[in-house]
Design a protein around this motif. Structure first.
Motif, short mmCIF file in Angstrom:
data_model
loop_
_atom_site.label_atom_id
_atom_site.label_comp_id
_atom_site.label_asym_id
_atom_site.label_seq_id
_atom_site.Cartn_x
_atom_site.Cartn_y
_atom_site.Cartn_z
N ALA A 77 -1.58 9.84 -10.06
CA ALA A 77 -1.97 8.84 -9.08
C ALA A 77 -3.14 8.05 -9.65
CB ALA A 77 -2.38 9.50 -7.77
N THR A 78 -3.27 6.78 -9.27
CA THR A 78 -4.39 5.96 -9.74
C THR A 78 -5.11 5.32 -8.57
OG1 THR A 78 -3.23 3.82 -9.96
CG2 THR A 78 -3.00 5.40 -11.79
N THR A 79 -6.26 4.79 -8.85
CA THR A 79 -7.10 4.19 -7.80
C THR A 79 -6.51 2.91 -7.24
OG1 THR A 79 -8.38 3.10 -9.55
CG2 THR A 79 -9.23 5.20 -8.70
N THR A 80 -5.59 2.29 -7.97
CA THR A 80 -4.99 1.03 -7.51
C THR A 80 -3.50 1.14 -7.27
OG1 THR A 80 -4.67 0.32 -9.81
CG2 THR A 80 -6.71 -0.37 -8.73
N ASP A 81 -2.95 2.32 -7.44
CA ASP A 81 -1.51 2.57 -7.33
C ASP A 81 -0.70 1.90 -8.42
OD1 ASP A 81 -2.04 4.05 -5.01
OD2 ASP A 81 -1.79 2.29 -3.72
N ASP A 86 -7.78 3.48 -12.51
CA ASP A 86 -8.11 4.72 -13.19
C ASP A 86 -7.29 5.87 -12.60
OD1 ASP A 86 -10.11 3.44 -14.69
OD2 ASP A 86 -11.56 3.68 -13.05
N VAL A 87 -6.92 6.82 -13.45
CA VAL A 87 -6.18 7.99 -12.97
C VAL A 87 -7.09 8.81 -12.06
CG1 VAL A 87 -5.02 10.12 -13.64
CG2 VAL A 87 -4.67 8.04 -14.98
N SER A 88 -6.66 9.01 -10.83
CA SER A 88 -7.46 9.75 -9.85
C SER A 88 -6.98 11.17 -9.65
CB SER A 88 -7.44 9.02 -8.50
OG SER A 88 -6.10 8.84 -8.05
N ARG A 89 -5.74 11.44 -10.07
CA ARG A 89 -5.19 12.79 -9.92
C ARG A 89 -4.03 12.98 -10.87
NH1 ARG A 89 -1.15 15.19 -6.42
NH2 ARG A 89 -0.84 13.19 -5.37
N SER A 90 -4.00 14.11 -11.54
CA SER A 90 -2.87 14.47 -12.39
C SER A 90 -2.29 15.79 -11.90
CB SER A 90 -3.31 14.61 -13.86
OG SER A 90 -3.71 13.36 -14.39
N ALA A 91 -0.98 15.82 -11.78
CA ALA A 91 -0.32 17.03 -11.30
C ALA A 91 -0.18 18.05 -12.42
CB ALA A 91 1.06 16.67 -10.75
N PRO A 119 0.03 -0.76 2.96
CA PRO A 119 -0.19 -1.47 1.69
C PRO A 119 -1.29 -0.82 0.86
CG PRO A 119 -0.11 -3.00 3.55
CD PRO A 119 -0.19 -1.62 4.13
N SER A 120 -1.25 -1.06 -0.43
CA SER A 120 -2.31 -0.58 -1.31
C SER A 120 -3.64 -1.20 -0.89
CB SER A 120 -1.99 -0.95 -2.75
OG SER A 120 -0.78 -0.35 -3.17
N ALA A 121 -4.70 -0.41 -0.92
CA ALA A 121 -6.02 -0.91 -0.53
C ALA A 121 -6.47 -2.04 -1.45
CB ALA A 121 -7.04 0.23 -0.53
#
Length: 295
Positions: A77-81, A86-91, A119-121
């Protein structure tokens, strides 16, 4: 005076829709230029650009359905989708490896049809007069309301597995206002591994295809789609004799030559778009008139 019409532009990656408008103004020698539907800088593909009087048609083009080709990366997941954030989470690799084609197909089906989408923020939606992305960049926590959209096609064309991620090539037909970044985010969230968009290309807007578009560096010599052709393809043509065309241009109600509902493109005997008309009972009236062209 610059020629009036609609430019079909194939926007390259890394420039904004506003940049394309600025290029078109220089190329066509007029300030009267606008576009029908923003594309993110990361995205490529079809942008409809109105020039001169044809800018009046943009309001009828903005709401057309869209077709996109995209790549969704599952596992991050990223901060902007999308890939600009930036990558905010990696599984965990094991969780990504457990994502089967059947699970993907099930969740894609749940994201197809009439859906409610947040919608994306980081988007151009205005919140109290300011763009959401400006508020996010200023450090604010932006929560956008869900909106109803229609995804009429969401097909997975290919899957590629790499270290800790899965890339899906997809094609999406959707209503205006649908965020493909949000589809990528929501698909990843539903699968429990996160997701974002790494590639986005708009291939069609309504009846218009990117195959007929000019490159962003060829706008000076690019052909324009004429207002009558554009309006006729979008709304349907209504032929009107010259005397009726004159009355419509003067704002008069006139007898409708045929039964129709909604809006139509009134086109005179010389093939010129008079304007957009609406039927009211047995009569019709212009809801938008095109500027008259004088020799």
């Amino acid at each position: 005076m610059a020629e009036s019409g609609i430019l079909l532009v194939d926007k390259p990656q890394g420039v904004t829709s506003h940049d394309i408008v600025a290029r078109a103004r220089r190329a066509r020698g007029t300030r009267k230029v606008g576009h029908a539907g923003t594309l993110d800088p990361m995205a490529t593909g079809l942008l409809l650009v109105g020039v001169e009087g044809a800018t009046r048609l943009l309001t009828y083009l903005v709401g057309l359905g869209k077709t996109y080709e995209a790549t969704i990366r599952l596992g991050q997941a990223t901060t902007t989708d999308d890939a600009d954030g930036d990558v905010s989470r990696s599984a965990a690799a094991a969780d990504v490896a457990a994502v089967t084609l059947e699970r993907i197909a099930d969740e894609v089906a749940r994201l197809t049809g009439a859906i409610s989408q947040v919608p994306s923020a980081v988007s151009a939606i205005k919140v109290d007069g300011r763009r959401a992305y400006d508020r996010v960049r200023a450090g604010e926590d932006v929560q956008l309301a869900a909106r109803d959209v229609v995804v009429s096609r969401f097909d997975v064309l290919a899957r590629r597995d790499a270290a800790g991620v899965i890339d899906l090539d997809v094609i999406v037909d959707c209503s205006s206002g649908t965020y493909i970044r949000a589809l990528a985010r929501d698909l990843g969230d539903r699968l429990g591994v996160g997701g974002h968009l790494t590639r986005l290309r708009r291939t069609a807007v309504g009846p218009f295809s990117v195959d007929d578009a000019a490159g962003a560096d060829a706008l000076e010599d690019a052909g324009l789609a004429g207002p009558a052709d554009v309006a006729g393809r979008v709304l349907g043509r209504l032929a009107v004799p010259q005397e009726i065309a004159r009355d419509l241009r003067h704002g008069k109600r006139v007898a409708a030559p045929e039964a129709f509902s909604g809006l139509r493109a009134a086109i005179d005997e010389e093939g010129v778009l008079v304007g957009i008309v609406e039927r009211r009972g047995r009569e019709m009236k212009s809801v938008m008139n095109m500027p008259e062209v004088t020799a």
